[in-house]
Write an enzyme that holds these catalytic residues in place. Structure first.
Site, short mmCIF file in Angstrom:
data_model
loop_
_atom_site.label_atom_id
_atom_site.label_comp_id
_atom_site.label_asym_id
_atom_site.label_seq_id
_atom_site.Cartn_x
_atom_site.Cartn_y
_atom_site.Cartn_z
N THR A 100 46.14 9.66 56.65
CA THR A 100 46.78 8.77 55.68
C THR A 100 48.12 9.38 55.28
O THR A 100 48.14 10.49 54.72
CB THR A 100 45.88 8.60 54.45
OG1 THR A 100 44.60 8.15 54.91
CG2 THR A 100 46.45 7.59 53.47
N PHE A 142 39.49 3.90 57.93
CA PHE A 142 38.90 3.33 56.71
C PHE A 142 37.47 3.80 56.47
O PHE A 142 36.77 3.26 55.63
CB PHE A 142 38.94 1.80 56.77
CG PHE A 142 40.34 1.26 56.89
CD1 PHE A 142 41.17 1.18 55.77
CD2 PHE A 142 40.86 0.87 58.11
CE1 PHE A 142 42.47 0.70 55.87
CE2 PHE A 142 42.17 0.40 58.23
CZ PHE A 142 42.98 0.31 57.11
N LEU A 143 37.01 4.80 57.24
CA LEU A 143 35.61 5.24 57.07
C LEU A 143 35.38 5.79 55.67
O LEU A 143 36.31 6.25 55.01
CB LEU A 143 35.24 6.29 58.12
CG LEU A 143 35.93 7.66 58.12
CD1 LEU A 143 35.41 8.59 57.05
CD2 LEU A 143 35.77 8.30 59.48
N LYS A 154 46.97 1.17 54.57
CA LYS A 154 45.99 2.18 54.12
C LYS A 154 46.22 2.58 52.67
O LYS A 154 45.30 2.63 51.85
CB LYS A 154 46.08 3.40 55.05
CG LYS A 154 45.19 4.55 54.66
CD LYS A 154 43.72 4.20 54.73
CE LYS A 154 42.89 5.30 54.11
NZ LYS A 154 41.47 5.00 54.06
N ALA A 199 30.85 0.40 36.97
CA ALA A 199 31.48 1.24 35.95
C ALA A 199 30.82 2.62 35.96
O ALA A 199 29.69 2.78 36.40
CB ALA A 199 31.30 0.58 34.59
N GLY A 200 31.54 3.60 35.49
CA GLY A 200 30.97 4.96 35.45
C GLY A 200 32.02 6.01 35.24
O GLY A 200 32.92 5.85 34.42
N CYS A 259 40.40 11.14 48.72
CA CYS A 259 41.37 10.09 49.07
C CYS A 259 41.98 9.31 47.90
O CYS A 259 43.20 9.21 47.81
CB CYS A 259 40.71 9.11 50.04
SG CYS A 259 40.40 9.86 51.64
N LYS A 300 44.44 11.13 45.49
CA LYS A 300 45.57 11.61 46.31
C LYS A 300 46.46 10.45 46.77
O LYS A 300 47.68 10.50 46.62
CB LYS A 300 45.00 12.35 47.52
CG LYS A 300 45.97 12.56 48.67
CD LYS A 300 45.34 13.33 49.81
CE LYS A 300 44.56 12.51 50.79
NZ LYS A 300 45.33 11.77 51.79
#
Ligand SMILES: NC(=O)c1ccc[n+]([C@@H]2O[C@H](COP(=O)([O-])OP(=O)(O)OC[C@H]3O[C@@H](n4cnc5c(N)ncnc54)[C@H](O)[C@@H]3O)[C@@H](O)[C@H]2O)c1
Length: 429
Positions: free
Chosen positions: A121, A150-151, A202, A250-251, A258, A261
Site C-alpha cells: 500500500t 485487500f486481504l 486502496k 462499535a467498540g 493498516c 497507517k
C-alpha cells in the site's frame, strides 16, 4: 508463469502461496534470512489460519521456492510483486525506504522484459518514483503496475482465493494482458485502470472503513449518554443496503498495521497535493479517544480508581485469528491502566509471545480461570470466539468483584447480567 514476490510477510507470502497453488512457479524472496530459512522448511513464522498447509503443499509440488537472492528469483520472473512493508514514521507520514530499496535491487537483477507490480500500500505517485529508480539502474525494458491487496489478516487465505475485486493498474496493454492472464483463474470483478487510480483505490478503501468505524463509535458514545443500545442502532442502520452492516461494530476502534497507517498517510499525501483532508484527521482522533473512553469506563465501574486493582485482559492481538500486535488496542489500554496503578493479567490464544516483546510487567496466563481468580475486573479487548464460551457462572464465583467491561460488545450480555455481573459494553449496557 514465473513470478517473484519481494517480501514474504502477510501479503507477500499469501500472494506467493496463492499463485503457486494456481500452477505458477513462484519465488518468495525476503532479505530476512531467518524468515527464509523457516519458510524453506515449510514453517510460517507468524500465525495465519490455513497458510502453512498451503505453503507446504506448494513446496511439495515444487512450485514454491524461497530465497534471499534477487538475481536467482527476479532474473527468471515475468512478473515481480513488490510486497515489502510501508510502515508509518513517528509523525504519521509514510516511509517508503523498503519500496525504494527493493526497486533498486529488482532493477539490478532484471534480465528481460518484466512487469513490476507494486502490491504494497503506497501513495498514488509511488509508481512513477519506482519507475525512475529502476530506469536509472537498467536498460532492460519493464512496466510498472499496481495490484493493491485487500486481504484481511486472520482470513488472508480465504480472502485471496475469493477476493471482492481484483484491481489491475497498468501503463501498457502488454502489462495489462499479462496480469489479466495471471489472475484468470480467480473469480472476482476486475477493475482495470491506471497505476495512480489503483493505488488511490486502496487508500480510499481503508480510510473509508476506518471512517465507518469511527462513525459508529461516535454514535455509540451518544447511545451511552441517552441510554440507547448501539447493537440495535447499528443493526437498524446497517440493514439499509446503501450503508451495509460491515464495519458497524462499535467498540475499541481500529488497530492493526493498516487502517491507522493508511489514514494518516492519505492525510500527509493530500497535504502534499495542497488538499487538507481534515475530515480524516478527525476519524483518527475519534479512534484515539476510544481508548480513554474505555479506560474511564473501567475506572468508573471499579469505584473511581484502578489503583491496586487486579485487571484481567482477554485478548491482546489487534483482532482475532492473528498474532499480529501492530497497533493493537491492548497496548495503549494496558499501558494506561498500569500508569494508573492497576495490576495487569493478560491472555491470548496466540499473541502472547509477540505481546511480551512490547508489554512489560504484565502477568501472562494460558488458563482464563487462573487469570480471573481474585480479579477485580475482566476487560474484553479482542473478540476471540472461545472467550464467549467461557463458564461465566464459575468466573463470577472466582472473581473478587464481578465487573466486565466489553470493548467489543461481544460477550453474552443478557446472560452475564442474569449471573450477576456488572456489565458495560461500548454504547450498550
Ligand atoms: N498485513 C495486511 O493485512 C495487509 C493487507 C493489505 C495490504 N498490506 C500492505 O502490504 C504491505 C506489506 O505488508 P505486510 O503486512 O505483508 O508486511 P510485513 O512487515 O509482514 O512483511 C514485509 C516483508 O518485507 C521484507 N522486506 C523488507 N525490505 C525488503 C527488501 N528490500 N527486499 C526483500 N524483502 C524485504 C521484510 O523482511 C518482511 O518480511 C504494506 O504496504 C501493507 O500496508 C498489508
Amino acid at each position: 508463469m514465473k513470478i517473484t514476490t519481494v517480501g514474504t510477510g502477510y501479503v507477500g507470502l499469501v500472494t506467493a502461496a496463492l499463485f503457486a497453488k494456481l500452477g505458477n512457479q513462484v519465488w518468495g524472496l525476503d532479505v530476512d534470512k531467518k524468515k527464509i530459512a523457516s519458510l524453506k522448511s515449510g514453517k510460517v513464522p507468524f500465525y495465519e489460519p490455513d497458510l502453512e498447509d498451503l505453503v507446504k503443499e506448494s513446496i511439495k509440488n515444487k512450485r514454491l521456492h524461497f530465497t534471499s537472492d534477487y538475481q536467482k528469483a527476479v532474473g527468471q520472473s515475468e512478473v515481480v510483486f513488490i510486497c515489502v512493508g510501508t510502515p508509518p514514521k513517528a509523525d504519521g507520514d509514510y516511509d517508503l525506504q523498503y519500496i525504494f530499496a527493493s526497486a533498486k535491487q529488482i532493477a539490478k537483477s532484471l534480465k528481460k522484459y518484466t512487469v513490476i507490480v507494486i502490491k504494497s500500500t503506497v501513495p498514488p505517485n509511488t509508481g512513477s518514483k519506482v519507475k525512475k529508480i529502476i530506469q536509472k539502474e537498467t536498460k532492460v525494458s519493464f512496466d510498472i503496475a499496481s495490484c493493491p491487496e485487500f486481504l484481511r489478516e486472520g482470513s488472508a487465505v480465504k480472502d485471496s482465493l475469493n477476493p471482492s475485486r481484483i484491481v489491475i493498474g497498468t501503463e501498457s496493454n502488454q502489462a495489462q494482458e499479462i496480469l489479466l492472464k495471471l489472475h484468470k483463474p480467480i473469480k472476482a470483478p476486475r477493475v482495470l485502470c491506471d497505476v495512480v487510480s489503483a493505488q488511490l483505490i486502496k487508500y480510499a478503501a481503508n480510510a473509508f472503513l476506518a471512517t465507518k468505524i469511527s462513525y459508529i463509535n461516535s454514535i455509540a458514545l451518544l447511545c451511552d449518554k441517552i441510554g440507547a443500545d448501539i447493537n440495535k442502532v447499528s443493526r437498524g442502520l446497517g440493514l439499509d443496503p446503501r450503508i451495509g452492516q460491515a464495519f458497524l461494530n462499535a467498540g475499541l476502534g481500529y488497530g492493526g498495521s493498516c487502517f491507522a497507517k493508511d489514514t494518516s498517510a492519505l492525510v500527509s499525501f493530500s497535504k502534499r497535493q495542497n488538499y487538507n483532508f481534515d475530515f480524516l484527521k478527525q476519524v483518527d482522533q475519534i479512534n484515539k479517544l476510544q481508548i480513554d473512553y474505555f479506560v474511564d469506563k473501567a475506572e468508573k465501574l471499579l469505584g473511581g480508581s484502578v489503583k491496586g486493582k487486579i485487571i484481567t485482559v482477554l485478548g491482546l492481538s489487534f483482532k482475532p485469528n492473528t498474532d499480529d500486535m501492530r497497533e493493537a488496542r491492548s497496548i495503549p489500554i494496558i499501558e494506561k491502566l498500569q500508569k494508573k496503578g492497576a495490576e495487569i493479567r493478560a491472555l491470548d490464544p496466540v499473541a502472547i509471545d509477540n505481546a511480551k516483546k512490547i508489554l512489560k510487567n504484565v502477568n501472562y496466563f494460558k488458563d482464563p480461570y487462573k487469570a480471573l481468580q481474585t480479579a477485580d475486573a475482566l476487560l474484553l479487548i479482542t473478540e476471540w470466539e472461545e472467550y464467549a464460551k467461557l463458564d461465566f457462572t464459575k468466573i463470577k464465583k472466582i472473581m473478587r468483584s464481578p465487573v466486565i467491561v466489553d470493548g467489543r460488545n461481544f460477550l453474552p450480555k443478557e446472560k452475564l447480567k442474569k449471573i450477576g455481573f456488572s456489565y458495560e459494553g461500548v454504547g450498550t449496557r
